[in-house]
Design a protein around this motif. Structure first.
Motif, short mmCIF file in Angstrom:
data_model
loop_
_atom_site.label_atom_id
_atom_site.label_comp_id
_atom_site.label_asym_id
_atom_site.label_seq_id
_atom_site.Cartn_x
_atom_site.Cartn_y
_atom_site.Cartn_z
N ASP A 182 -3.43 12.79 12.89
CA ASP A 182 -3.09 12.06 13.96
C ASP A 182 -3.02 10.40 13.37
OD1 ASP A 182 -5.69 11.47 13.14
OD2 ASP A 182 -6.47 11.66 15.36
N SER A 183 -2.91 10.40 12.18
CA SER A 183 -2.85 8.99 11.64
C SER A 183 -1.59 8.81 10.35
CB SER A 183 -4.08 8.46 10.71
OG SER A 183 -5.27 8.25 11.98
N HIS A 184 -0.96 8.10 10.20
CA HIS A 184 0.08 7.94 9.28
C HIS A 184 -0.32 7.21 7.99
CE1 HIS A 184 1.12 3.98 10.84
NE2 HIS A 184 1.12 3.71 9.84
N LEU A 239 10.38 1.12 12.05
CA LEU A 239 9.73 2.23 11.66
C LEU A 239 8.94 3.00 12.72
CD1 LEU A 239 8.37 1.49 8.06
CD2 LEU A 239 10.50 2.46 8.91
N CYS A 240 8.60 2.26 13.68
CA CYS A 240 7.86 2.89 14.83
C CYS A 240 8.88 4.19 15.44
CB CYS A 240 7.77 1.80 16.24
SG CYS A 240 6.43 0.56 15.25
N ASN A 241 10.02 4.04 15.47
CA ASN A 241 10.99 5.13 15.88
C ASN A 241 10.80 6.30 14.94
OD1 ASN A 241 11.66 3.67 18.28
ND2 ASN A 241 13.22 2.60 17.16
N GLU A 242 10.40 5.88 13.58
CA GLU A 242 10.53 6.93 12.65
C GLU A 242 9.21 7.55 12.31
OE1 GLU A 242 12.29 5.31 9.17
OE2 GLU A 242 13.93 4.34 10.17
N ILE A 243 8.25 6.85 12.79
CA ILE A 243 6.62 7.51 12.62
C ILE A 243 6.10 7.38 13.93
CG2 ILE A 243 4.60 6.87 11.43
CD1 ILE A 243 6.10 5.14 9.34
N SER A 244 5.69 8.52 14.16
CA SER A 244 5.09 8.97 15.61
C SER A 244 3.66 8.48 15.63
CB SER A 244 5.20 10.24 15.93
OG SER A 244 4.48 11.14 15.05
N GLU A 245 2.84 8.37 14.51
CA GLU A 245 1.59 7.96 14.81
C GLU A 245 1.09 6.45 14.61
OE1 GLU A 245 2.12 11.67 12.94
OE2 GLU A 245 2.67 9.76 12.13
N GLU A 246 0.46 5.78 15.55
CA GLU A 246 0.37 4.35 15.52
C GLU A 246 -0.57 3.89 14.58
OE1 GLU A 246 -0.56 3.03 19.51
OE2 GLU A 246 1.25 3.83 20.55
N LYS A 247 -1.74 4.45 14.40
CA LYS A 247 -2.62 4.15 13.61
C LYS A 247 -2.42 4.73 12.16
CE LYS A 247 -6.47 7.47 14.46
NZ LYS A 247 -7.63 7.31 14.89
N GLY A 248 -2.76 4.11 11.13
CA GLY A 248 -2.72 4.69 9.93
C GLY A 248 -2.78 3.37 8.50
N PHE A 249 -2.08 3.59 7.70
CA PHE A 249 -2.07 2.54 6.62
C PHE A 249 -0.86 2.77 5.96
CE2 PHE A 249 -4.19 6.36 4.86
CZ PHE A 249 -3.64 6.36 3.38
N ALA A 250 -0.56 1.62 5.04
CA ALA A 250 0.57 1.57 4.09
C ALA A 250 0.04 1.13 2.69
CB ALA A 250 1.58 0.35 4.44
N PHE A 251 0.77 2.01 1.65
CA PHE A 251 0.25 2.06 0.40
C PHE A 251 1.36 1.69 -0.55
CE2 PHE A 251 -0.96 4.50 -3.27
CZ PHE A 251 -2.42 4.42 -3.57
N PHE A 252 1.29 0.74 -1.51
CA PHE A 252 2.48 0.54 -2.13
C PHE A 252 1.91 0.66 -3.70
CE2 PHE A 252 5.08 -2.22 -5.26
CZ PHE A 252 6.30 -2.02 -4.54
N THR A 253 2.62 1.14 -4.41
CA THR A 253 2.44 1.50 -6.02
C THR A 253 3.12 0.57 -6.68
OG1 THR A 253 2.19 3.98 -5.52
CG2 THR A 253 2.21 3.17 -7.85
N PHE A 254 2.33 -0.36 -7.49
CA PHE A 254 2.62 -1.27 -8.35
C PHE A 254 2.82 -0.83 -9.80
CE2 PHE A 254 2.16 -4.91 -11.07
CZ PHE A 254 3.10 -5.62 -10.79
N ILE A 255 3.93 -0.98 -10.42
CA ILE A 255 4.10 -0.74 -11.95
C ILE A 255 4.49 -2.11 -12.61
CG2 ILE A 255 4.25 1.89 -11.68
CD1 ILE A 255 7.37 1.22 -12.19
N ASP A 256 4.28 -1.94 -13.85
CA ASP A 256 4.88 -3.13 -14.93
C ASP A 256 6.22 -3.53 -14.49
OD1 ASP A 256 2.47 -4.06 -15.91
OD2 ASP A 256 2.84 -3.32 -17.79
N TYR A 257 6.93 -2.44 -14.42
CA TYR A 257 8.45 -2.78 -14.42
C TYR A 257 9.01 -3.28 -13.13
CZ TYR A 257 13.27 -2.53 -16.40
OH TYR A 257 14.46 -2.75 -16.87
N HIS A 258 8.10 -3.45 -12.12
CA HIS A 258 8.34 -4.03 -10.80
C HIS A 258 8.76 -5.51 -11.00
CE1 HIS A 258 6.57 -0.55 -8.15
NE2 HIS A 258 7.98 -0.45 -8.35
N MET A 259 7.87 -6.08 -12.16
CA MET A 259 8.16 -7.61 -12.54
C MET A 259 9.63 -7.72 -12.80
SD MET A 259 5.30 -9.13 -11.50
CE MET A 259 5.99 -10.75 -12.16
N GLU A 260 10.27 -7.02 -13.57
CA GLU A 260 11.63 -7.31 -14.03
C GLU A 260 12.62 -7.14 -12.85
OE1 GLU A 260 9.41 -7.15 -17.68
OE2 GLU A 260 9.60 -6.02 -15.77
N ARG A 261 12.34 -6.31 -11.93
CA ARG A 261 13.17 -5.98 -10.99
C ARG A 261 13.06 -7.10 -9.86
NH1 ARG A 261 11.29 0.55 -10.17
NH2 ARG A 261 11.67 1.19 -12.10
#
Length: 422
Positions: A182-184, A239-261
């Motif tokens: 029940d959480s995204h 994203l409220c129209n794409e994700i049905s669960e209201e509560k949850g969390f977001a999670f971003f994966t950072f790698i070295d090469y993101h700096m160049e991008r």
């Protein structure tokens, strides 16, 4: 004209004609057919060196054929006596060009020899069949696709996987059970989040969801993308129209090469990443200016030429040369904007950034992230597999065991730090 003069004239004529003929044959078209597998000399510096040698040799041959008093040696001698410092400068430039050209040819030969003994190639529809152009994002994942991808090294498979996307162009993330979720969990990032080189059930989002039965995972990771791309997705889609669960969390994966991008460096903006979203800080606000190609067209063209140079590739030279504090501060601000946009659509939810273990720059960006209140996850060495069992050979993406170890660590931390965890 006596016999000696006649003989000297014939020798001069032969030398002059030989120089002109050699200069005509020493051209980009012929050398491309001889040296390059694609029959093209792509390096800007190598082309410049070839044209310079052509001009010098043909010009010398023509002067030799015309009159002896205009012979190159005499002309150079006169020029050197009249302009000594200019002559030294020109000789230095010519030396650099010739040395650079020699290095280009040597590196090309070494590359061909290595490729002959170590053949690495991809098979399948990835990435051509999985991506499609997008006017806002530059490129996006196709919806409802299943594409096979194989990486072969010396005809031996490194991986043989299938990438599947759902109706909204997200990587399919299977779960063991659909009940009580029940959480995204919104996963954002590049290929480490998407799961290049692993099957749908082996990705990091799938592994975390396996250990957290209360969450439903949504994998919005796209190979080759960065926080700016993720921010563009959130700002242009509800994203409220794409994700049905209201509560949850977001999670971003950072790698070295993101700096160049994020910066639009030479290796990115001068090649495959020219259409990535370009952001800037204006009046303390993160603003999208367009793509790197549309905002900096001439810079991208120059970068594209420099990108093809083998010497620069071998030396691993990129522009900007140094990643300064201002670059890390801007990257942190971009992640802050991503967090704010996510929490605008899902108020009260948490946002986490995983500093991937392979990220050598994580200690430089972490203080800026903590300063603005972003929770960072950093798996210690003791929870990871041995170094030789972490990444795919010739691909440098995590193997399933690496995803599994990091997922276990993240799940344990999230259960304690996620404020809405049941």
């Amino acid at each position: 004209m006596n016999a000696y003069q006649k003989k000297a004239f014939n020798i001069r004529k032969i030398i002059g004609m030989s120089c002109v003929l050699f200069g005509l044959l020493f051209n980009v078209w012929i050398l491309g057919r001889i040296l390059a597998s694609d029959h093209q000399v792509s390096s800007f510096f190598l082309r410049l060196a070839i044209y310079s040698v052509q001009l010098f040799v043909i010009g010398s041959g023509m002067l030799i054929l015309l009159r002896s008093e205009y012979a190159p040696i005499k002309l150079c001698s006169r020029f050197a006596r009249r302009f000594p410092y200019t002559t030294i400068l020109l000789l230095c430039i010519l030396g650099v060009v010739l040395v650079w050209m020699g290095m280009e040819i040597c590196l090309y030969g070494a590359e061909r020899l290595w490729m002959r003994n170590h053949s690495a190639r991809y098979e399948g529809g990835y990435p051509d069949e999985l991506f499609s152009p997008d006017p806002v994002l530059g490129a996006r994942l196709e919806a409802n696709r299943c594409v096979q991808s194989r990486l072969l090294l010396d005809e031996q498979p490194i991986f043989d996987v299938t990438y599947c996307t759902d109706a909204l162009g997200r990587r399919v993330t299977p779960v063991d059970s659909e009940t009580n979720r029940d959480s995204h969990a919104l996963f954002l990032g590049g290929s480490f989040t998407f799961g290049e080189g692993v099957n749908d059930a082996e990705t990091l989002p799938a592994q975390i969801a396996k250990r957290m039965p209360a969450i439903r995972p949504y994998n919005y990771g796209v190979p080759g993308r960065d926080p700016g791309y993720a921010l563009t997705i959130l700002r242009n889609r509800n994203l409220c129209n794409e994700i049905s669960e209201e509560k949850g969390f977001a999670f971003f994966t950072f790698i070295d090469y993101h700096m160049e991008r994020i910066m639009g460096s030479m290796r990115v903006a001068g090649g495959w990443g020219a259409n990535l979203p370009c952001y800037a800080l204006q009046d303390e606000q993160i603003v999208r200016l367009g793509s790197f190609e549309s905002v900096y067209p001439w810079r991208c063209r120059i970068y594209n030429m420099l990108n093809k140079d083998r010497v620069l590739q071998f030396a691993k030279i990129d522009i900007p040369f140094v990643r300064r504090k201002k670059h890390y501060r801007f990257a942190a601000r971009l992640l802050q904007a991503l967090k704010e946009e996510y929490q605008r659509q899902f108020p009260g939810n948490d946002f986490f950034v995983l500093l991937y273990p392979s990220a050598d720059r994580k200690q430089r960006i972490r203080p800026f992230l903590e300063e603005i209140g972003i929770t960072c996850l950093e798996p210690p060495e003791e929870v990871l597999p041995s170094p030789k069992d972490r990444f795919l050979e010739k691909n440098k993406h995590p193997v399933p065991a690496m995803h599994s170890s990091i997922a276990q660590y993240c799940a344990d931390i999230l259960k304690r730090q996620w404020s809405a965890h049941p």
